[in-house]
Design a protein around this motif. Structure first.
Motif, PDB file in Angstrom:
ATOM      1  N   HIS A 246       0.837  -1.350   0.156  1.00 45.16           N
ATOM      2  CA  HIS A 246       0.118  -0.058  -0.168  1.00 45.16           C
ATOM      3  C   HIS A 246       0.842   1.250  -0.032  1.00 45.16           C
ATOM      4  O   HIS A 246       0.280   2.234  -0.205  1.00 45.16           O
ATOM      5  CB  HIS A 246      -0.823  -0.047   1.287  1.00 45.16           C
ATOM      6  N   MET A 247       2.173   0.844   0.237  1.00 44.47           N
ATOM      7  CA  MET A 247       3.184   2.036   0.149  1.00 44.47           C
ATOM      8  C   MET A 247       2.710   3.166  -0.914  1.00 44.47           C
ATOM      9  O   MET A 247       3.057   3.009  -2.112  1.00 44.47           O
ATOM     10  CB  MET A 247       4.479   1.511  -0.108  1.00 44.47           C
ATOM     11  N   ARG A 248       2.142   4.218  -0.334  1.00 48.64           N
ATOM     12  CA  ARG A 248       1.765   5.368  -1.548  1.00 48.64           C
ATOM     13  C   ARG A 248       3.126   5.861  -2.093  1.00 48.64           C
ATOM     14  O   ARG A 248       3.200   6.176  -3.316  1.00 48.64           O
ATOM     15  CB  ARG A 248       0.901   6.479  -0.801  1.00 48.64           C
ATOM     16  N   VAL A 249       4.018   6.003  -1.156  1.00 52.63           N
ATOM     17  CA  VAL A 249       5.132   6.665  -1.521  1.00 52.63           C
ATOM     18  C   VAL A 249       6.057   7.029  -0.698  1.00 52.63           C
ATOM     19  O   VAL A 249       5.756   6.527   0.324  1.00 52.63           O
ATOM     20  CB  VAL A 249       4.716   8.185  -2.147  1.00 52.63           C
TER      21      VAL A 249
END
Lengths: 232, 232
Positions: B95-98
DNA sequence: TTCATGCTTCGATGATAGCCGAAGCATTGC
DNA sequence: GCAATGCTTCGGCTATCATCGAAGCATGAA
């Protein structure tokens, strides 16, 4: 600009009281069924189901189907570690509502935190060391005093040579989950725990995945003699 | 019954995206003003003020008045540690968006995690060790192979005798904040970091409280030669 | 098959809390 | 003194989400 490595997402998962209670209930390493967790959190099964699917999506828990039950467990020790850390921070706010409930007194009393002793006894041990000037603590850093070295050598046959060579902090403070204070981590914490096991004073619980540490009767006595606290 | 050691309360504090962004911005150890934090989180000063007082009440940040500014910093390393842990868990969800935004590339590249190397380079180092069978990793536990021992002795003058005596895990996996993988902790991780410093390959940033690690030019080259990854 | 148990999905309700505009203090500078 | 900057408090709006009742699927037992 805004970004966010979705640390918020994981934290929000833990941030709901119901979910936090479920996770806390799973901290002992055992797997529980959905209904057990519902009861643990004081909510209905429907609500619990919703929460559990979120926790699963966030990779905090893992399901395992068995018959018509669905067992959930924490994904791994990293999750447990982060929960411990959060609990440690929570304890410092004074906001500490309560221990984890009378749920698992054994877990609260003594358990493994990575490779060293945590829980009531772990905190008590560090307290005792500090009070008797066997260690000096400032913030995160803990240092062994000369008396401390003698104490360890005499009573636990632990020589500091074995510990300090690599120049890694022999001692480190580790925030305790169920208590308000630090307990002793670092090479010394690990060595002491190992010595306890060798001396048959204590052993990790047999149940697989359990983090409980059981003390034998002689172990209890010896521990009390060494670190016994008339504290509190 | 329900209980809850208010682990939920702390987690909820971190669980809001705006607050999480503020905390992330503070992860480099420097103190920031309220308005800087507001901008960092992309919210108005009023909203930020509300958030900051909550964070302060939860003992996650500490204020310091200076002129008409109010500087905030993380309360201590325990907080930073928990945030790192959360970020590590978040990274695994995919889920690491950024990353933390392009804010502090230096911090993302190399930083101190307690006493060992973390960040891009930290992860890269463990990757390299693993790929070349210098260590074997299963879950949390990492073990040095015979080749690994030779490698360390030859290239970094680190002998395993110095590390393994106390029977504490020489290596341990530690979830990295900005990356998706583990980096190397444990006595070996600390020893390597210390050797880097001794060899003048790298040094902690001078700014007080900063966790950034700066590599020298020769350090970069040597590091690349030893652990250089054509990975990814 | 028929029933019971365990869990999930759906829909609706209600409360919490993030958010901002506007106004209010404080500190610094002129 | 007055004005500007930095931050906080207040009030109201809105959206999110936890919660539960009811119904729907499974699995296991009789």
């Amino acid at each position: 600009m805004k970004s966010g490595p979705d640390i918020a997402m994981v934290a929000a998962l833990v941030g709901d009281p119901a979910r936090a209670n479920m996770l806390t209930a799973l901290m002992n390493g055992r797997a529980l069924t959905a209904s057990e967790l519902a009861q643990e959190a004081g909510i209905t099964p429907q609500t619990a189901s919703s929460h559990l699917s979120k926790l699963e999506a966030g990779r905090l828990v893992e399901p395992e189907k068995q018959g018509r039950h669905r067992y959930y467990r924490l994904t791994d020790d990293d999750v447990a570690g982060v929960l411990e850390g959060l609990a440690g921070l929570a304890a410092r706010t004074g906001h500490m509502r309560v221990r984890t409930g009378p749920k698992d007194p054994a877990l609260r009393r003594a358990r493994i935190c990575y490779d060293h002793l945590a829980g009531d006894l772990g905190v008590q041990m560090l307290d005792s060391l500090r009070t008797r000037n066997l260690v000096k603590q400032k913030k995160q850093e803990i240092e062994l005093t000369a008396e401390g070295e003698r104490f360890l050598a005499k009573n636990l046959q632990i020589s500091t040579d074995m510990l300090s060579h690599p120049r890694r902090p022999v001692c480190k403070a580790c925030l305790d989950w169920s208590e308000r204070r630090h307990h002793l981590a670092g090479t010394l914490g690990a060595a002491i725990m190992q010595r306890f096991a060798e001396l048959k004073w204590a052993a990790r619980d047999a149940t697989p995945g359990s983090r409980v540490v059981n003390f034998t009767r002689t172990g209890e006595k010896q521990f009390a003699a060494l670190f016994g606290g008339e504290k509190e």
